[in-house]
Design a protein around this motif. Structure first.
Motif, short mmCIF file in Angstrom:
data_model
loop_
_atom_site.label_atom_id
_atom_site.label_comp_id
_atom_site.label_asym_id
_atom_site.label_seq_id
_atom_site.Cartn_x
_atom_site.Cartn_y
_atom_site.Cartn_z
N ALA A 74 28.61 47.45 42.02
CA ALA A 74 29.44 46.38 41.46
C ALA A 74 30.79 46.40 42.18
O ALA A 74 31.12 47.37 42.86
N PRO A 75 31.58 45.33 42.01
CA PRO A 75 32.89 45.30 42.68
C PRO A 75 33.80 46.46 42.26
O PRO A 75 34.71 46.82 43.00
N ASN A 76 33.55 47.05 41.09
CA ASN A 76 34.38 48.17 40.64
C ASN A 76 33.70 49.51 40.83
O ASN A 76 34.07 50.50 40.20
N SER A 77 32.71 49.57 41.72
CA SER A 77 32.01 50.83 41.98
C SER A 77 32.84 51.74 42.88
O SER A 77 33.50 51.27 43.82
N ARG A 78 32.79 53.03 42.61
CA ARG A 78 33.35 54.05 43.49
C ARG A 78 32.46 55.28 43.42
O ARG A 78 31.69 55.46 42.48
N LEU A 79 32.59 56.13 44.43
CA LEU A 79 31.97 57.45 44.36
C LEU A 79 32.99 58.39 43.73
O LEU A 79 34.12 58.52 44.22
N GLY A 80 32.59 59.04 42.66
CA GLY A 80 33.52 59.88 41.92
C GLY A 80 34.12 61.01 42.72
O GLY A 80 35.25 61.43 42.45
N CYS A 81 33.40 61.48 43.72
CA CYS A 81 33.92 62.60 44.51
C CYS A 81 34.93 62.14 45.55
O CYS A 81 35.64 62.98 46.12
N GLN A 82 34.99 60.85 45.82
CA GLN A 82 35.86 60.34 46.88
C GLN A 82 37.08 59.60 46.35
O GLN A 82 38.10 59.50 47.04
N ALA A 83 36.98 59.05 45.16
CA ALA A 83 38.07 58.26 44.59
C ALA A 83 39.08 59.21 43.93
O ALA A 83 38.73 59.97 43.03
N CYS A 84 40.31 59.16 44.41
CA CYS A 84 41.34 60.06 43.88
C CYS A 84 42.40 59.26 43.12
O CYS A 84 42.79 58.17 43.53
N VAL A 85 42.88 59.85 42.03
CA VAL A 85 43.84 59.17 41.19
C VAL A 85 45.25 59.30 41.77
O VAL A 85 45.56 60.25 42.48
N ALA A 86 46.06 58.31 41.43
CA ALA A 86 47.48 58.35 41.82
C ALA A 86 48.29 58.56 40.55
O ALA A 86 48.15 59.60 39.91
N ASP A 87 49.10 57.58 40.18
CA ASP A 87 49.98 57.77 39.02
C ASP A 87 49.51 57.04 37.76
O ASP A 87 50.00 57.29 36.68
N GLU A 88 48.56 56.11 37.92
CA GLU A 88 48.12 55.32 36.76
C GLU A 88 46.92 55.95 36.06
O GLU A 88 46.09 56.60 36.69
N ASP A 89 46.82 55.68 34.76
CA ASP A 89 45.65 56.11 34.00
C ASP A 89 44.43 55.33 34.49
O ASP A 89 44.55 54.19 34.94
N VAL A 90 43.28 55.95 34.38
CA VAL A 90 42.04 55.36 34.88
C VAL A 90 40.97 55.47 33.80
O VAL A 90 40.90 56.49 33.09
N VAL A 91 40.18 54.42 33.67
CA VAL A 91 39.03 54.45 32.75
C VAL A 91 37.77 54.30 33.59
O VAL A 91 37.66 53.37 34.40
N VAL A 92 36.85 55.22 33.39
CA VAL A 92 35.64 55.32 34.21
C VAL A 92 34.42 55.17 33.33
O VAL A 92 34.35 55.79 32.26
N ARG A 93 33.46 54.37 33.76
CA ARG A 93 32.18 54.31 33.04
C ARG A 93 31.10 54.94 33.91
O ARG A 93 30.92 54.56 35.06
N ILE A 94 30.41 55.91 33.32
CA ILE A 94 29.32 56.57 34.03
C ILE A 94 28.04 55.83 33.71
O ILE A 94 27.71 55.65 32.53
N PRO A 95 27.29 55.40 34.72
CA PRO A 95 26.04 54.70 34.47
C PRO A 95 25.16 55.52 33.51
O PRO A 95 25.02 56.73 33.67
N GLY A 96 24.60 54.84 32.51
CA GLY A 96 23.96 55.48 31.38
C GLY A 96 22.82 56.42 31.67
O GLY A 96 22.63 57.39 30.95
N ASN A 97 22.07 56.19 32.75
CA ASN A 97 20.90 57.04 32.97
C ASN A 97 21.27 58.40 33.55
O ASN A 97 20.41 59.22 33.81
#
Ligand code: FES
Length: 101
Positions: A74-97
């Protein structure tokens, strides 16, 4: 420190700037698969970013290539191991399966 919240469980962790989503999941006690060990060589850590997408680190070519293989891309997809946070809070949804906790 930015807070990373994981849906659907709602668990969260405050992490240092530069931490990956995968690091944050481990800190929050959320199971996020990472079969390649976090080197952008699989898609098991694929997540959808529901808030804070623009504040994450830029997508590198290697991540972009792998993401194209992810189920549920999806347009909001990322790989969790590569996406790093900066200063803002982040909300992540893990695909259900792939929720194990
Ligand atoms: Fe394999 Fe993130 S753990 S790409």
């Amino acid at each position: 420190m930015p807070k990373v919240t994981f849906l659907p469980e709602g668990k969260s962790a405050e992490v240092h700037r530069g931490s990956s989503i995968l690091d944050a999941a481990e800190q929050a006690g959320v199971e996020l698969a990472h079969n390649c060990g976090g080197v952008a060589a699989c898609t098991t850590c694929h997540v959808w970013i529901e808030a804070g997408l623009d504040s994450l680190s830029e997508i590198e070519d290697r991540e972009d290539d792998k993401l194209n293989e992810a189920a549920g891309l999806a347009p909001n997809s990322r790989l969790g191991c590569q996406a790093c946070v900066a200063d803002e809070d982040v909300v992540v949804r893990i695909p259900g399966n792939r929720i194990a906790s």
